[in-house]
Enzyme design. Structure first.
Site, PDB file in Angstrom:
ATOM      1  N   GLN A 516       0.619   5.030 -13.667  1.00  0.00           N
ATOM      2  CA  GLN A 516       1.327   4.124 -12.760  1.00  0.00           C
ATOM      3  C   GLN A 516       0.703   2.731 -12.721  1.00  0.00           C
ATOM      4  O   GLN A 516       1.300   1.808 -12.189  1.00  0.00           O
ATOM      5  CB  GLN A 516       1.421   4.738 -11.354  1.00  0.00           C
ATOM      6  N   SER A 556       1.426   7.931  -2.221  1.00  0.00           N
ATOM      7  CA  SER A 556       1.603   6.484  -2.432  1.00  0.00           C
ATOM      8  C   SER A 556       0.471   5.684  -1.808  1.00  0.00           C
ATOM      9  O   SER A 556       0.680   4.648  -1.193  1.00  0.00           O
ATOM     10  CB  SER A 556       2.944   6.018  -1.835  1.00  0.00           C
ATOM     11  N   THR A 559      -2.455   1.618  -4.076  1.00  0.00           N
ATOM     12  CA  THR A 559      -2.473   0.163  -3.954  1.00  0.00           C
ATOM     13  C   THR A 559      -2.925  -0.243  -2.553  1.00  0.00           C
ATOM     14  O   THR A 559      -3.717  -1.175  -2.387  1.00  0.00           O
ATOM     15  CB  THR A 559      -1.076  -0.427  -4.258  1.00  0.00           C
ATOM     16  N   ALA A 741       0.629  -6.226   0.092  1.00  0.00           N
ATOM     17  CA  ALA A 741       1.325  -5.123  -0.579  1.00  0.00           C
ATOM     18  C   ALA A 741       1.413  -3.864   0.279  1.00  0.00           C
ATOM     19  O   ALA A 741       0.531  -3.559   1.079  1.00  0.00           O
ATOM     20  CB  ALA A 741       0.616  -4.783  -1.890  1.00  0.00           C
ATOM     21  N   GLU A 746       6.895   6.149  -4.785  1.00  0.00           N
ATOM     22  CA  GLU A 746       7.753   7.292  -4.465  1.00  0.00           C
ATOM     23  C   GLU A 746       9.110   6.933  -3.891  1.00  0.00           C
ATOM     24  O   GLU A 746      10.041   7.730  -3.951  1.00  0.00           O
ATOM     25  CB  GLU A 746       7.036   8.213  -3.467  1.00  0.00           C
TER      26      GLU A 746
END
Lengths: 786, 172
Positions: A516, A556, A559, A741, A746
C-alpha cells in the site's frame, strides 16, 4: 532496542505546526514508491524468494472432516521414512489456548485454539505437520500418518448453530470470553448498544421500513500465498521470515505461544505480496513453521498451496443483517435498529470486533438520535472468519446503504436528497462501540461534498440515458461509507530517525507495508520536515530487530498513527539540529530555520543539512555529535475517512444479465500525502468491493467441504471486467493527522455492493438483498414481479 | 514409490540472452526450475495457470505461463523474464518507468507477469486502445490496484516507444 544511537525519548507529545517547509518537497506529491524499482524489475524479494536448499520441507496434514475428535494419531510409520526429521501433532505442542487474532494481547477474541487442536472444527484444519529433507519424503510421510477420527455432528448455519439440538463446537472452557458469550450454544459474543429511546423513535415516525440483507463468504486472496521460513540463529533465537502485515504482533504472538522471551524471536517481513487483512493474524502455518524449527533445530520452509490457502485462510464473515428504520415524511430518520448475526466459523478470531464494526461504522454516517445495535457472532464448522479490508463494514454498509435507498423510496424522496438530509456533519460524533475509548467528535467530515462531487461526475440529477431498445434499462445507485484511522487507544507506533553523517536520514519504523506504500509515506513525512528529497531518506521497516514496536497494518492505521510517530521523530531530530546550530552561532534555537534541506541561522551563512551533519560528526565546532530523533504516537482519536460512490448499471430485462458501466468514487481522506498512491488505494479498494458485489464467493457443500478446486473457481475482477472509473479527491484537512491526512486503505471497499444493488433497483425495480448480485437472482426477481 | 531422484536430468536454456544449464527434477515445471535457479522474478501465484504471475516469453511460443510448461520440454529454449526488459546499461524499459510514474505497482507480486503481458502486447500492437490493453491483461490477476493505473501506464509507455504511431504523428 538498545542498539540505537541516540538519546532518551522525547517526552514532548505535541507536534509543532509551523516549522514545516511550506514548499511541500515530498508531501502531497506523487513521489515514486521507495521500493518501486525492485517491484518493477523483479528484484523485490518476497518471503520465498531466497535459496532454501538448506531448509527442510514442511507440510501440513489437514482434516478431511468438518468436525471430529482426534482419538489417536500414529506417526510411527511416517517417522520411519528416510529423510523425515520431525512429525508433530497436538501431543507435541502446548495445551495453552490462545487466539491467532492479530491485535495486541489480549485481543478481543476468545482463547479457543492451540497450534494443533485435539478436536478439529473445519475441513482443512491442521492435524499434524512433517518436516523432511525432501518434498518426496514429506509427501510420503503425510500419507503414512494414521489418524483415528471420531467424526462429530457438524453445523454450518449460524441460526441452526444457536439452537439446542446442535453440536457444541467449544465445550471446553476457555479464557478471554467475549461479551455475553454462550459457548454451549456456539455464541462467541452477544452485544447490544442503545442510544436514545428506540420505542419513542418508532412512535414518532411516519413510516417504518424493515429489510433483511445477507452477505457471502469471500477471501482476501493476496497474490502471494501464506509462507513462512523459520530457523534458529547463531544466538539460538527463533527467526521467522514470513508473509505478515504486523511483524511486531506476529513476534509477540509466536513468543507467547511457545513461551519464549520476546527478545529471542525475530520476525523478518520482506516484501509482501498483498495482505488485505489475512496477514493481520498469525496464521497456523506460521506457528507450525516455528514449532518445526524449534523441534528440529533446523531451517524449515512451509508454504500453502493456492488451493490450500483458498480452503483454510481466514475469510470475510458472512452476515445476516436486519434493519428497522423509523422515518418522518420530511425525510428525517427518527430511529434505526440494526441486528446482525455473524458467522465466525470454527474459531472466535475476529468474531466480536468485526461484528461491532459492521454496525458502528455504517450507522455513524447517519447520526440519528435513537439507535440500537444488537448482534451476535456464532461458531460454525467452516473456515474461521478473519480480518478483511473493510472489516465488517462491507457487510454493514451493503445492508444499511441498501436499506437507506429502500426507505427513501418508501417516502418518495430522491435517495441522494435523503442522504443529504441525514448524513453526518463536522462536529458531530461517530457511533462508537461501547467498548471503544474513542473521543468521537469528528473534526473533518467531507461526506456531503463527496456526494455532491460524485453526483456531478455521473450527472445524477439527469439520470442515465436509457437505451432506445427498452429491453435494456439503465440505473444509478449510490452508497456512502465511513471507515477509521486506527483502533482508538490501541494502536501504538514508535519511530527513530537518524541523521547520517552526510545529511541523509534513516527512518526506523515497524510499519507493515504489504504494497500500500506505507514505507513511502513514512519517508515522505520525514523528508518533508527537513525539506529533503525522498531519495535522501531510507526507511527501514522490514525487521523486528531493527525497528521499534508498531502495531502494523490494519484498521487503516498506518498513515495516521505511524505517520504521526514519524512526524514527531523527525521534528524531534529537527529540534536537536536547531539546538546545536543555535549553540554554534550563539542564537536562539527558535530563530534557526530548517527548510529545503538547509540549516539557516539568523546571522551567518546557511549550510546544507549535509554540511551541517559533517561538521557535527567531525566535531569542528565543538564535541562530536551524533543526532537522532524519536517519536511515538498513541491516541484516543480515530479520524474518519468518508466516501460517496455511485454505480451505473445496464440490465437486460429478458435475461437478468447486467453490467456495471460506470463507477464513481469521491473520497475524503483528509490531505492526500501521495495522490497517485491514494488513487491506487481508492480504485483497488473499489474493485475488490466490486468483486464481492458481482462474483466472489466461497461456498461449502453439506459436509462442510469448500467448493473450490482452485483459483479457477474463485472469480475475481479482471482488467476486462472494469467499468469506466472516475475518482474524485475531496480533500479536507484533519487537524490531528500528519500534514492533514486521515486514512484511505479501506473506505472504498465498503460502498460497491450497495451502490450496485441500488443501481439495479433504479434500473429495473428489483432489489437484490443477498450477495453476490448475479444475473440469476435478478432474473428470478424480475419473474417474481411479473 | 519408485526412486524418482534417479530421473533428474538437465536442460540448456538461454535466460534473457545468457546461457544457463538447469538440473531439473522429474515432473518439474519451467516455473519451478527457473525459481530454483534463482530467477525469483518468476512468481508462483497459483500453480494452476490462472493468475499470470509466472508469465515468461518462451521463444516462438511468446507469452507463456511457466507453471504449465514442463521444464523438460524447454531444452534449447529462449526464455525472457522481466529482467530482460532492462537495456544493456541496466536502464528501465519505458513500461517499467511508466508503472512507477503511474503508481501502477502496489505489492508488486503480479507485476513481472503483467509487464511481460504488456511487453508481449506492444510487440504486435504499437498503439493499443484501452480495451486492447485490458484484453492483454485478461490473463493476469492483480489484487491490489484494480488495473486502472496499469492500463494507463501501458498506454503511456506505448506512446513513448519509437515505433508508436502516436509518437510519430503527435496527437492527431
Amino acid at each position: 532496542m538498545s542498539q540505537y544511537e541516540g538519546e532518551p525519548e522525547s517526552a514532548d507529545e505535541t507536534v509543532a505546526e509551523n516549522d514545516a517547509a511550506d514548499s511541500n518537497v515530498t508531501v502531497r506529491e506523487s513521489v515514486e514508491k521507495v521500493d518501486g524499482w525492485g517491484l518493477v524489475t523483479g528484484n523485490a524479494r518476497y518471503t520465498d524468494d531466497v535459496p532454501t536448499d538448506d531448509a527442510l520441507a514442511g507440510r501440513v496434514l489437514r482434516s478431511p472432516h468438518a468436525h471430529a475428535r482426534v482419538r489417536s494419531i500414529d506417526t510411527e510409520a511416517a517417522e520411519a521414512i528416510e529423510g523425515v526429521t520431525a512429525v508433530i501433532t497436538h501431543e507435541d505442542v502446548s495445551e495453552q489456548r490462545f487466539t491467532r487474532t492479530g491485535f495486541p494481547h489480549p485481543a478481543p477474541a476468545p482463547f479457543d485454539e492451540r497450534v494443533f487442536n485435539e478436536t478439529v472444527r473445519h475441513v482443512g484444519e491442521p492435524v499434524a505437520a512433517v518436516a523432511a529433507t525432501t518434498v518426496d519424503a514429506v509427501e510420503r510421510a503425510l500419507e503414512a500418518i494414521e489418524v483415528d477420527y471420531k467424526v462429530l455432528d457438524h453445523v454450518l448455519d449460524p441460526e441452526a448453530a444457536m439452537g439446542s439440538d446442535t453440536p457444541t463446537l467449544h465445550p471446553e472452557e476457555y479464557e478471554n470470553q467475549q461479551e455475553n458469550a454462550d459457548p454451549e450454544h456456539n455464541v462467541v459474543c452477544e452485544t447490544r448498544h442503545e442510544e436514545g429511546d428506540i420505542e419513542a423513535g418508532f412512535e414518532a415516525a411516519d413510516e417504518i421500513v424493515e429489510g433483511e440483507y445477507k452477505t457471502q463468504i469471500v477471501q482476501q486472496l493476496p497474490m502471494e500465498m501464506n509462507t513462512a521460513i523459520a530457523w534458529i540463529d547463531d544466538r539460538q533465537r527463533l527467526v521467522l521470515r514470513t508473509t505478515t502485515q504486523v511483524p511486531h504482533i506476529c513476534r509477540a504472538k509466536i513468543a507467547r505461544a511457545f513461551d519464549i522471551d520476546r527478545t529471542d524471536v525475530q520476525v523478518i517481513k520482506p516484501r509482501v505480496g498483498g495482505g488485505f487483512g489475512v496477514r493481520q493474524d498469525t496464521v497456523p502455518i506460521q506457528y507450525i513453521a516455528a514449532a518445526l524449527a524449534l523441534e528440529t533445530g533446523e531451517k524449515v520452509r512451509l508454504r500453502n498451496e493456492r488451493k490450500e490457502d483458498l480452503h483454510v485462510s481466514q475469510t470475510r464473515h458472512s452476515q445476516t443483517i436486519q434493519i428497522k428504520t423509523g422515518v418522518r415524511e420530511d425525510g428525517t430518520i427518527m430511529v434505526m435498529h440494526v441486528d446482525i448475526t455473524s458467522n465466525t466459523g470454527a474459531y472466535g478470531c475476529h468474531g466480536f470486533a468485526v461484528l461491532e464494526n459492521a454496525a458502528h461504522e455504517p450507522l455513524s454516517v447517519y447520526p440519528c438520535e435513537n439507535r440500537l445495535f444488537t448482534g451476535r457472532a456464532v461458531y460454525t464448522n467452516v473456515t474461521p472468519g478473519g480480518a478483511m479490508r473493510g472489516y465488517g463494514a462491507v457487510q454493514g454498509t451493503f445492508a444499511l446503504e441498501s436499506h437507506v435507498d429502500k426507505v427513501a423510496t418508501e417516502i418518495g424522496m430522491d435517495p441522494v436528497e435523503f442522504r443529504r438530509r441525514n448524513a453526518i456533519e463536522e462536529g458531530e460524533a461517530s457511533f462508537e462501540p461501547a467498548s471503544s475509548e474513542a473521543m468521537d467528535q469528528l473534526q473533518s467530515v467531507g461526506v456531503e461534498e463527496c456526494l455532491e462531487r460524485a453526483c456531478e461526475s455521473i450527472g445524477w440529477s439527469d439520470g442515465p440515458d436509457q437505451p432506445a431498445n427498452d429491453r435494456y434499462r439503465c440505473g444509478y445507485g449510490t452508497a456512502l461509507s465511513m471507515a477509521k484511522s486506527g483502533v482508538p487507544n490501541s494502536e501504538f507506533s514508535r519511530c527513530n530517525v537518524t541523521l547520517e553523517t552526510d545529511g541523509t536520514l534513516t527512518v526506523r519504523v515497524g510499519v507493515g507495508d504489504t504494497g500500500q506504500g506505507s514505507e513511502t509515506v513514512m519517508g515522505q513525512i520525514a523528508a518533508e520536515v527537513f525539506g529533503l528529497d525522498i531519495n535522501s531518506v531510507h526507511v527501514k521497516a522490514d525487521d523486528t530487530d531493527a525497528t521499534p514496536w508498531d502495531n502494523g497494518a490494519y484498521a487503516s492505521s498506518t498513515t495516521y498513527v505511524s505517520g504521526n510517530a514519524t512526524e514527531k521523530a523527525a521534528r524531534d531530530l529537527a529540534e536537536k539540529v536547531r539546538d546545536l546550530a543555535a549553540d554554534w552561532y550563539d542564537v536562539d534555537p527558535e530563530a534557526v530555520e530548517l527548510a529545503d534541506g538547509e540549516v539557516a541561522p539568523p546571522r551567518g551563512e546557511s549550510m546544507t543539512l549535509s554540511e551541517f551533519a559533517e561538521e557535527a560528526f567531525a566535531g569542528i565546532r565543538g564535541p562530536k555529535r551524533r543526532l537522532t530523533g524519536s517519536g511515538q504516537h498513541y491516541t484516543p482519536l480515530s479520524p474518519k475517512p468518508f466516501a460517496a460512490q455511485i454505480a451505473a448499471v445496464e440490465v437486460d430485462t429478458e435475461t437478468g444479465e447486467f453490467e456495471v458501466t460506470n463507477f464513481v468514487n469521491a473520497v475524503d481522506c483528509g490531505q492526500a500525502l501521495n495522490p497517485a498512491n491514494v488513487r491506487g488505494q481508492i480504485i483497488g479498494g473499489a474493485i475488490m468491493g466490486l468483486g464481492q458485489t458481482v462474483s466472489e464467493a466461497i461456498e461449502f457443500d453439506e459436509d462442510g467441504q469448500p467448493e473450490l478446486r482452485g483459483l479457477r473457481d474463485y472469480e475475481v475482477i479482471h482488467a476486462t471486467d472494469l467499468p469506466e472509473i472516475d475518482t474524485e479527491l475531496v480533500e479536507t484537512h484533519e487537524p490531528t493527522g500528519p500534514f492533514g491526512a486521515k486514512s484511505v486503505g479501506e473506505v472504498t471497499t465498503l460502498g460497491p455492493p450497495a451502490a450496485v444493488a441500488n443501481a439495479i433497483e433504479d434500473a429495473v425495480g428489483v432489489r437484490i438483498t443477498d450477495l453476490p448480485i448475479t444475473s440469476a437472482k435478478i432474473w428470478d426477481a424480475l419473474q417474481g414481479g411479473r | 514409490m519408485d526412486d524418482e531422484e534417479e530421473t533428474t536430468s538437465s536442460i540448456h536454456v538461454r535466460i534473457n540472452g545468457e546461457r544457463e544449464q538447469h538440473d531439473i527434477e522429474h515432473g518439474e515445471t519451467l516455473m519451478a526450475s527457473l525459481r530454483r535457479a534463482g530467477h525469483y522474478s518468476v512468481k508462483n501465484g497459483c500453480d494452476e495457470g490462472v493468475c499470470g504471475a509466472c508469465n515468461v516469453i518462451l521463444g516462438e511460443r511468446g507469452l507463456t505461463r511457466s507453471c504449465l510448461v514442463p521444464a523438460a520440454s524447454c531444452d534449447g529454449a529462449d526464455v525472457m523474464t522481466v529482467e530482460g526488459l532492462l537495456d544493456d546499461a541496466g536502464n528501465l524499459h519505458p513500461l517499467q518507468e511508466e508503472f512507477l510514474e503511474h503508481g501502477a505497482a502496489q505489492c508488486g507480486y503480479c507485476i513481472p507477469g503483467i509487464l511481460l503481458s504488456a511487453y508481449d502486447l506492444l510487440q504486435d500492437n504499437v498503439n493499443p486502445t484501452e480495451d486492447e490493453v485490458a484484453n492483454a491483461l485478461s490473463g493476469n490477476i492483480c489484487r491490489c490496484t484494480g488495473y486502472v493505473q496499469q492500463i494507463e501506464a501501458i498506454q503511456a509507455a506505448a506512446d513513448r516507444l519509437p515505433h508508436s504511431e502516436t509518437a510519430a504523428e503527435g496527437d492527431a
